[in-house]
Design a protein around this motif. Structure first.
Motif, PDB file in Angstrom:
ATOM      1  N   ASP A  48       1.349   7.114   8.272  1.00 33.12           N
ATOM      2  CA  ASP A  48       0.422   8.095   7.576  1.00 33.12           C
ATOM      3  C   ASP A  48      -1.201   8.016   8.020  1.00 33.12           C
ATOM      4  O   ASP A  48      -1.607   8.849   8.230  1.00 33.12           O
ATOM      5  N   VAL A  49      -1.332   6.484   8.489  1.00 36.06           N
ATOM      6  CA  VAL A  49      -2.728   6.467   8.996  1.00 36.06           C
ATOM      7  C   VAL A  49      -3.111   7.178  10.126  1.00 36.06           C
ATOM      8  O   VAL A  49      -3.974   7.595  10.420  1.00 36.06           O
ATOM      9  N   MET A  50      -2.015   7.072  11.034  1.00 33.89           N
ATOM     10  CA  MET A  50      -2.129   7.726  12.454  1.00 33.89           C
ATOM     11  C   MET A  50      -2.141   9.237  12.399  1.00 33.89           C
ATOM     12  O   MET A  50      -2.843   9.702  13.061  1.00 33.89           O
ATOM     13  N   THR A  51      -1.442   9.684  11.442  1.00 35.54           N
ATOM     14  CA  THR A  51      -1.483  11.018  11.094  1.00 35.54           C
ATOM     15  C   THR A  51      -2.565  11.730  10.509  1.00 35.54           C
ATOM     16  O   THR A  51      -3.462  12.701  11.106  1.00 35.54           O
ATOM     17  N   LEU A  52      -3.172  10.908   9.725  1.00 39.57           N
ATOM     18  CA  LEU A  52      -4.573  11.190   9.229  1.00 39.57           C
ATOM     19  C   LEU A  52      -5.707  11.278  10.212  1.00 39.57           C
ATOM     20  O   LEU A  52      -6.525  12.071  10.299  1.00 39.57           O
ATOM     21  N   PHE A  53      -5.622  10.023  11.089  1.00 43.95           N
ATOM     22  CA  PHE A  53      -6.390  10.250  12.417  1.00 43.95           C
ATOM     23  C   PHE A  53      -6.294  11.601  13.177  1.00 43.95           C
ATOM     24  O   PHE A  53      -7.334  12.000  13.470  1.00 43.95           O
ATOM     25  N   ASP A  54      -5.272  11.837  13.390  1.00 47.63           N
ATOM     26  CA  ASP A  54      -4.821  13.158  14.261  1.00 47.63           C
ATOM     27  C   ASP A  54      -5.326  14.140  13.388  1.00 47.63           C
ATOM     28  O   ASP A  54      -5.794  15.333  14.024  1.00 47.63           O
ATOM     29  N   ALA A  94     -12.165  10.775   6.084  1.00 47.77           N
ATOM     30  CA  ALA A  94     -10.652  10.162   5.938  1.00 47.77           C
ATOM     31  C   ALA A  94     -10.481   9.097   4.790  1.00 47.77           C
ATOM     32  O   ALA A  94      -9.719   8.989   4.171  1.00 47.77           O
ATOM     33  N   LEU A  95     -11.564   7.879   4.749  1.00 51.53           N
ATOM     34  CA  LEU A  95     -11.442   7.104   3.777  1.00 51.53           C
ATOM     35  C   LEU A  95     -11.316   7.816   2.420  1.00 51.53           C
ATOM     36  O   LEU A  95     -10.608   7.549   1.468  1.00 51.53           O
ATOM     37  N   LEU A  96     -12.336   8.846   2.099  1.00 52.09           N
ATOM     38  CA  LEU A  96     -12.262   9.584   0.854  1.00 52.09           C
ATOM     39  C   LEU A  96     -10.788  10.167   0.678  1.00 52.09           C
ATOM     40  O   LEU A  96     -10.368  10.283  -0.531  1.00 52.09           O
ATOM     41  N   SER A  97     -10.367  10.748   1.631  1.00 54.38           N
ATOM     42  CA  SER A  97      -8.917  11.518   1.361  1.00 54.38           C
ATOM     43  C   SER A  97      -8.033  10.402   1.162  1.00 54.38           C
ATOM     44  O   SER A  97      -6.877  10.944   0.391  1.00 54.38           O
ATOM     45  N   THR A 140       0.835  -1.113   0.094  1.00 53.56           N
ATOM     46  CA  THR A 140      -0.018   0.002  -0.047  1.00 53.56           C
ATOM     47  C   THR A 140       1.005   1.228   0.115  1.00 53.56           C
ATOM     48  O   THR A 140       2.112   1.362   0.581  1.00 53.56           O
ATOM     49  N   PHE A 141       0.306   2.162  -0.535  1.00 50.53           N
ATOM     50  CA  PHE A 141       1.097   3.568  -0.542  1.00 50.53           C
ATOM     51  C   PHE A 141       0.979   4.200   1.023  1.00 50.53           C
ATOM     52  O   PHE A 141       2.360   4.583   1.087  1.00 50.53           O
ATOM     53  N   ALA A 195      -7.359   2.703  13.027  1.00 53.43           N
ATOM     54  CA  ALA A 195      -6.059   2.186  12.555  1.00 53.43           C
ATOM     55  C   ALA A 195      -6.427   0.624  11.867  1.00 53.43           C
ATOM     56  O   ALA A 195      -6.041   0.629  10.744  1.00 53.43           O
ATOM     57  N   ARG A 196      -7.123  -0.069  12.565  1.00 54.25           N
ATOM     58  CA  ARG A 196      -7.373  -1.371  12.072  1.00 54.25           C
ATOM     59  C   ARG A 196      -8.146  -1.194  10.894  1.00 54.25           C
ATOM     60  O   ARG A 196      -7.967  -2.142   9.962  1.00 54.25           O
TER      61      ARG A 196
END
Length: 151
Positions: free
Chosen positions: A87-93, A111-114, A81-82, A138-139
């Motif tokens: 990255d995933v945790m930064t997106l959550f933040d 977030a999913l769309l982004s 995955t890219f 995250a999961r």
């Protein structure tokens, strides 16, 4: 192996006349089916994203390297995955700027769309229908990304 003309409903003549046309397959639908079945659209999206993100001096060598990495990951059964875990945790933040440790289900969808996930396949657990905590985010995002993985 089907002759290319046969795929589009054109038969070779049995004599010296012009080819006979039978019930034709729509070439656009045939191409779309092939692209979907082989996940070519996802491959091109992945390659394009990596190319634009990295902007290598030699795009051809870079793309070959990415394809070789995808091939190796496939043989090793490792998802490619890219986005990284960081990255995933930064997106959550980014969606939780106050640091409460949870976001709304609508923010999760955004977030999913982004991340380019337009049609989620992972169902949030029952308790997460209104609020999504960091661990669940995250999961679930990792599962979505793994489902889109080319390997």
């Amino acid at each position: 192996n089907v002759h290319p003309l046969l795929r589009f409903g054109i038969r070779r003549p049995s004599h010296n006349g012009p080819p006979a046309v039978t019930m034709a397959v729509d070439p656009r639908k045939d191409a779309q089916d092939y692209i979907a079945e082989k996940r070519v659209d996802i491959l091109f999206q992945e390659l394009g994203t990596r190319l634009v993100f990295e902007r290598p001096e030699d795009p051809n060598a870079f793309l070959l390297s990415v394809l070789e990495g995808l091939k190796k990951n496939r043989s090793d059964k490792v998802p490619s995955t890219f986005f990284t875990t960081e990255d995933v945790m930064t997106l959550f933040d980014m969606f939780d700027p106050t640091g409460r440790g949870e976001i709304s289900a609508a923010q999760y969808d955004q977030a999913l769309l982004s991340m380019g996930i337009e049609s989620p396949t992972v169902t949030l657990p029952g308790h997460a229908t209104t609020k999504v905590d960091r661990a669940t985010f995250a999961r679930c995002v990792k599962e979505e990304l793994a489902a889109l993985s080319l390997t």
